[in-house]
Design a protein around this motif. Structure first.
Motif, mmCIF file in Angstrom:
data_model
loop_
_atom_site.group_PDB
_atom_site.id
_atom_site.type_symbol
_atom_site.label_atom_id
_atom_site.label_comp_id
_atom_site.label_asym_id
_atom_site.label_seq_id
_atom_site.Cartn_x
_atom_site.Cartn_y
_atom_site.Cartn_z
ATOM 1 N N ASP A 206 -10.596 14.198 9.152
ATOM 2 C CA ASP A 206 -10.030 15.152 9.429
ATOM 3 C C ASP A 206 -9.277 15.658 8.159
ATOM 4 O O ASP A 206 -8.104 15.433 8.389
ATOM 5 C CB ASP A 206 -9.043 14.619 10.543
ATOM 6 N N GLU A 207 -9.624 16.969 7.319
ATOM 7 C CA GLU A 207 -8.521 17.627 6.935
ATOM 8 C C GLU A 207 -8.154 16.231 5.851
ATOM 9 O O GLU A 207 -6.767 16.201 5.792
ATOM 10 C CB GLU A 207 -7.663 18.083 7.443
ATOM 11 N N PRO A 208 -8.919 15.518 4.897
ATOM 12 C CA PRO A 208 -8.927 14.004 4.439
ATOM 13 C C PRO A 208 -7.872 14.615 3.230
ATOM 14 O O PRO A 208 -6.971 14.270 2.307
ATOM 15 C CB PRO A 208 -9.888 13.777 3.995
ATOM 16 N N CYS A 209 -7.833 16.286 2.669
ATOM 17 C CA CYS A 209 -7.654 16.432 0.957
ATOM 18 C C CYS A 209 -6.048 17.556 1.414
ATOM 19 O O CYS A 209 -5.244 18.217 0.454
ATOM 20 C CB CYS A 209 -8.069 16.830 0.498
ATOM 21 N N SER A 210 -5.884 17.971 2.648
ATOM 22 C CA SER A 210 -5.037 19.247 3.133
ATOM 23 C C SER A 210 -3.427 18.931 2.990
ATOM 24 O O SER A 210 -2.966 19.508 2.111
ATOM 25 C CB SER A 210 -5.311 19.294 4.315
ATOM 26 N N ALA A 211 -2.870 17.082 1.751
ATOM 27 C CA ALA A 211 -1.624 16.728 2.083
ATOM 28 C C ALA A 211 -1.633 16.949 0.611
ATOM 29 O O ALA A 211 -0.758 16.654 -0.266
ATOM 30 C CB ALA A 211 -0.815 15.828 2.677
ATOM 31 N N LEU A 212 -2.845 16.813 -0.294
ATOM 32 C CA LEU A 212 -3.494 16.094 -1.417
ATOM 33 C C LEU A 212 -3.140 17.374 -2.788
ATOM 34 O O LEU A 212 -2.751 18.214 -2.483
ATOM 35 C CB LEU A 212 -4.356 15.313 -1.486
ATOM 36 N N ASP A 213 -2.631 16.846 -3.681
ATOM 37 C CA ASP A 213 -2.562 17.833 -5.076
ATOM 38 C C ASP A 213 -4.327 18.391 -5.142
ATOM 39 O O ASP A 213 -4.991 16.796 -4.846
ATOM 40 C CB ASP A 213 -1.966 17.333 -6.325
ATOM 41 N N PRO A 214 -4.510 18.778 -6.391
ATOM 42 C CA PRO A 214 -5.553 19.384 -7.224
ATOM 43 C C PRO A 214 -6.225 18.309 -6.910
ATOM 44 O O PRO A 214 -7.228 18.526 -7.057
ATOM 45 C CB PRO A 214 -5.008 20.354 -8.086
ATOM 46 N N THR A 215 -5.321 17.460 -7.970
ATOM 47 C CA THR A 215 -5.976 16.288 -8.365
ATOM 48 C C THR A 215 -6.795 15.514 -8.323
ATOM 49 O O THR A 215 -7.828 14.995 -7.687
ATOM 50 C CB THR A 215 -5.263 16.131 -9.609
ATOM 51 N N SER A 216 -6.186 14.889 -7.012
ATOM 52 C CA SER A 216 -5.849 13.605 -5.823
ATOM 53 C C SER A 216 -7.221 14.138 -5.131
ATOM 54 O O SER A 216 -8.489 13.639 -4.869
ATOM 55 C CB SER A 216 -4.997 13.429 -4.904
ATOM 56 N N THR A 217 -7.259 15.902 -4.698
ATOM 57 C CA THR A 217 -8.508 15.843 -4.112
ATOM 58 C C THR A 217 -9.587 16.345 -4.000
ATOM 59 O O THR A 217 -10.507 15.857 -4.326
ATOM 60 C CB THR A 217 -8.183 17.773 -3.924
ATOM 61 N N ARG A 218 -10.022 16.543 -5.739
ATOM 62 C CA ARG A 218 -11.173 16.358 -6.927
ATOM 63 C C ARG A 218 -11.033 14.829 -6.809
ATOM 64 O O ARG A 218 -12.781 15.130 -6.692
ATOM 65 C CB ARG A 218 -10.740 16.984 -8.091
ATOM 66 N N GLY B 164 0.700 -1.212 0.010
ATOM 67 C CA GLY B 164 -0.250 0.018 0.307
ATOM 68 C C GLY B 164 0.957 1.387 0.408
ATOM 69 O O GLY B 164 0.238 1.768 -0.740
ATOM 70 N N GLY B 165 1.719 1.436 0.834
ATOM 71 C CA GLY B 165 2.834 1.947 0.739
ATOM 72 C C GLY B 165 3.342 2.714 -0.694
ATOM 73 O O GLY B 165 3.886 3.825 -0.864
ATOM 74 N N ALA B 166 3.402 2.143 -1.775
ATOM 75 C CA ALA B 166 4.111 2.011 -3.219
ATOM 76 C C ALA B 166 2.875 3.060 -4.141
ATOM 77 O O ALA B 166 3.184 3.568 -4.817
ATOM 78 C CB ALA B 166 3.769 0.669 -4.084
ATOM 79 N N LEU B 167 1.694 3.405 -3.222
ATOM 80 C CA LEU B 167 0.674 4.189 -3.741
ATOM 81 C C LEU B 167 1.111 6.041 -3.677
ATOM 82 O O LEU B 167 1.812 5.798 -3.090
ATOM 83 C CB LEU B 167 -1.089 4.161 -3.550
ATOM 84 N N SER B 168 0.321 6.519 -4.777
ATOM 85 C CA SER B 168 0.349 7.559 -4.927
ATOM 86 C C SER B 168 -0.093 8.398 -3.663
ATOM 87 O O SER B 168 -1.224 6.893 -2.800
ATOM 88 C CB SER B 168 0.251 8.737 -5.959
ATOM 89 N N GLY B 169 0.256 9.834 -2.619
ATOM 90 C CA GLY B 169 -0.552 10.588 -2.059
ATOM 91 C C GLY B 169 -2.048 9.888 -1.451
ATOM 92 O O GLY B 169 -2.772 9.799 -0.716
#
Length: 258
Positions: free
Chosen positions: A174-186, A147-152
């Protein structure tokens, strides 16, 4: 079927420091409720109270009730593992078990919560949860890879899938998107909207645009001049953003402080 959650007169302390004062909030079934407000106003503490994580912190104390479909999760005799199974949690930073396979990450919560699933049904469960988390098509050929090989962003959706495997009635984020890029956030936001049809969701976010996009209802927390956190107002998200009753809410959602 989604459940509803009621917080009634919650107060919380860390040692002698009071961080929440008599907070009450109804989180309706099958809806996304966003908790907004500046840092340090008690949003994350409130979220952790909702699935009995607060009590695990040394020196932490609590008053009030948390009712899941009318039953107090803090009632004497109610097991901690039962509350954790009913009310799942996704944290700010993705926390899959890095050396464990994608498949085993999804099923890890079953053992932790004592949830029994027949071996013959596990493949179906893993596919279902990864699909609901919006990840199946991306990882179906990588189920035995770490699982650690996946992207954030993929790791965060894997954590959502892991939470869903125990069939929670409520999902806290709890802020599930704060560490993610815009594409992952979407993609996470799309997942939240899809899941809300089946699971009641409560999300802490500092992103006002995100709160407006994903939530049905909003609660604005504030702690002024070293006083404990309170809810200034709450209600339908569109009303909170377009015509709030309190000027402090308007100032916050329009970016004038916080």
């Amino acid at each position: 079927m989604a459940s509803h959650l009621d917080a009634r007169s919650l107060s919380a302390w860390f040692g002698s420091r009071k961080v929440l004062n008599r907070v009450s909030l109804t989180m309706p079934a099958g809806r996304v409720t966003a908790l907004i407000g500046p840092s340090g106003c008690g949003k994350s503490t409130f979220l952790r109270i909702l699935n009995r994580m607060h009590e695990l912190i040394p020196g932490a104390e609590l008053a009030g009730e948390v009712l899941l479909d009318g039953e107090d999760i803090y009632a004497r005799g109610r097991r901690l593992t039962e509350a954790r199974r009913d009310i799942g949690m996704v944290f700010q930073k993705p926390n899959p078990f890095p050396a464990m396979s994608v498949y085993d990450n999804v099923t890890a919560g079953l053992k932790l919560t004592g949830t029994r699933v027949a071996a013959a049904d596990r493949d179906v469960l893993v596919e279902e949860c990864l699909t609901r988390a919006g990840l199946w098509k991306e990882v179906r050929d990588r189920l035995r890879q770490p699982g650690g090989a996946l992207s954030g962003g993929q790791q965060q959706r894997l954590c959502i899938a892991r939470s869903l495997a125990v069939r929670p009635r409520i999902l806290l984020m709890d802020e599930p998107c704060s560490a993610l890029d815009p594409t992952s956030t979407r993609r996470i936001e799309e997942t939240i909207r899809e899941l809300a049809e089946e699971v009641t969701i409560v999300i802490v976010t500092h992103n006002m645009q995100q709160a407006a996009r994903v939530s049905d209802r909003c609660a604005f927390f504030l702690a002024e001049q070293a006083t404990p956190g309170v809810i200034v107002e709450h209600g339908p998200t569109d009303v909170m953003f377009s015509s709030p009753r309190d000027q402090r809410t308007a100032d916050y959602v329009e970016g004038r402080f916080g």
